[in-house]
Design a protein around this motif. Structure first.
Motif, PDB file in Angstrom:
ATOM      1  N   TRP A  65       0.825  -1.204   0.000  1.00 47.65           N
ATOM      2  CA  TRP A  65       0.000   0.000   0.000  1.00 47.65           C
ATOM      3  C   TRP A  65       0.863   1.259   0.000  1.00 47.65           C
ATOM      4  O   TRP A  65       0.632   2.176  -0.784  1.00 47.65           O
ATOM      5  N   ILE A  66       1.857   1.322   0.869  1.00 46.00           N
ATOM      6  CA  ILE A  66       2.670   2.539   0.962  1.00 46.00           C
ATOM      7  C   ILE A  66       3.594   2.686  -0.245  1.00 46.00           C
ATOM      8  O   ILE A  66       3.853   3.805  -0.701  1.00 46.00           O
ATOM      9  N   LYS A  67       4.097   1.605  -0.797  1.00 45.30           N
ATOM     10  CA  LYS A  67       4.951   1.685  -1.994  1.00 45.30           C
ATOM     11  C   LYS A  67       4.206   2.334  -3.157  1.00 45.30           C
ATOM     12  O   LYS A  67       4.807   3.027  -3.970  1.00 45.30           O
ATOM     13  N   GLU A  68       2.898   2.098  -3.235  1.00 42.96           N
ATOM     14  CA  GLU A  68       2.088   2.696  -4.295  1.00 42.96           C
ATOM     15  C   GLU A  68       1.933   4.203  -4.113  1.00 42.96           C
ATOM     16  O   GLU A  68       1.628   4.907  -5.067  1.00 42.96           O
ATOM     17  N   ARG A  69       2.126   4.699  -2.895  1.00 45.35           N
ATOM     18  CA  ARG A  69       1.856   6.090  -2.584  1.00 45.35           C
ATOM     19  C   ARG A  69       3.087   6.957  -2.391  1.00 45.35           C
ATOM     20  O   ARG A  69       3.009   8.177  -2.526  1.00 45.35           O
ATOM     21  N   ASP A  70       4.206   6.366  -2.036  1.00 52.97           N
ATOM     22  CA  ASP A  70       5.363   7.182  -1.689  1.00 52.97           C
ATOM     23  C   ASP A  70       6.652   6.512  -2.131  1.00 52.97           C
ATOM     24  O   ASP A  70       7.031   5.486  -1.576  1.00 52.97           O
ATOM     25  N   PRO A  71       7.332   7.084  -3.105  1.00 52.53           N
ATOM     26  CA  PRO A  71       8.566   6.476  -3.618  1.00 52.53           C
ATOM     27  C   PRO A  71       9.707   6.485  -2.604  1.00 52.53           C
ATOM     28  O   PRO A  71      10.697   5.791  -2.792  1.00 52.53           O
TER      29      PRO A  71
END
Length: 80
Positions: A65-71
């Motif tokens: 989830w976080i990888k999709e939102r914050d590089p």
């Protein structure tokens, strides 16, 4: 605690779930900025939907989830 004077909670969209989401993100990333920026969205996606009797949010689901939102996200080895 950042939002809730009564501590962590789940199963609705209030301050207790917001605190839980923020702490989940900080534990997963070790990054205060990421946890501040994304905790409300994580609360809505996972924490607020959890049943009142509790449940489990898989670390792999949080990571994806976080990888999709914050590089900037880097998986912390063993939560370290």
């Amino acid at each position: 605690m950042w939002h809730s004077p009564s501590g962590f909670e789940w199963g609705y969209g209030g301050s207790g779930p917001a605190d839980l989401a923020r702490n989940i993100l900080f534990k997963a990333t070790g990054d205060r900025d990421i946890s501040v920026q994304h905790h409300q969205a994580l609360k809505r996606r996972f924490v607020a939907k959890m049943p009142a009797e509790g449940g489990v949010i898989a670390a792999s689901d949080i990571e994806e989830w976080i990888k999709e939102r914050d590089p900037r996200f880097i998986v912390r080895a063993n939560g370290q």
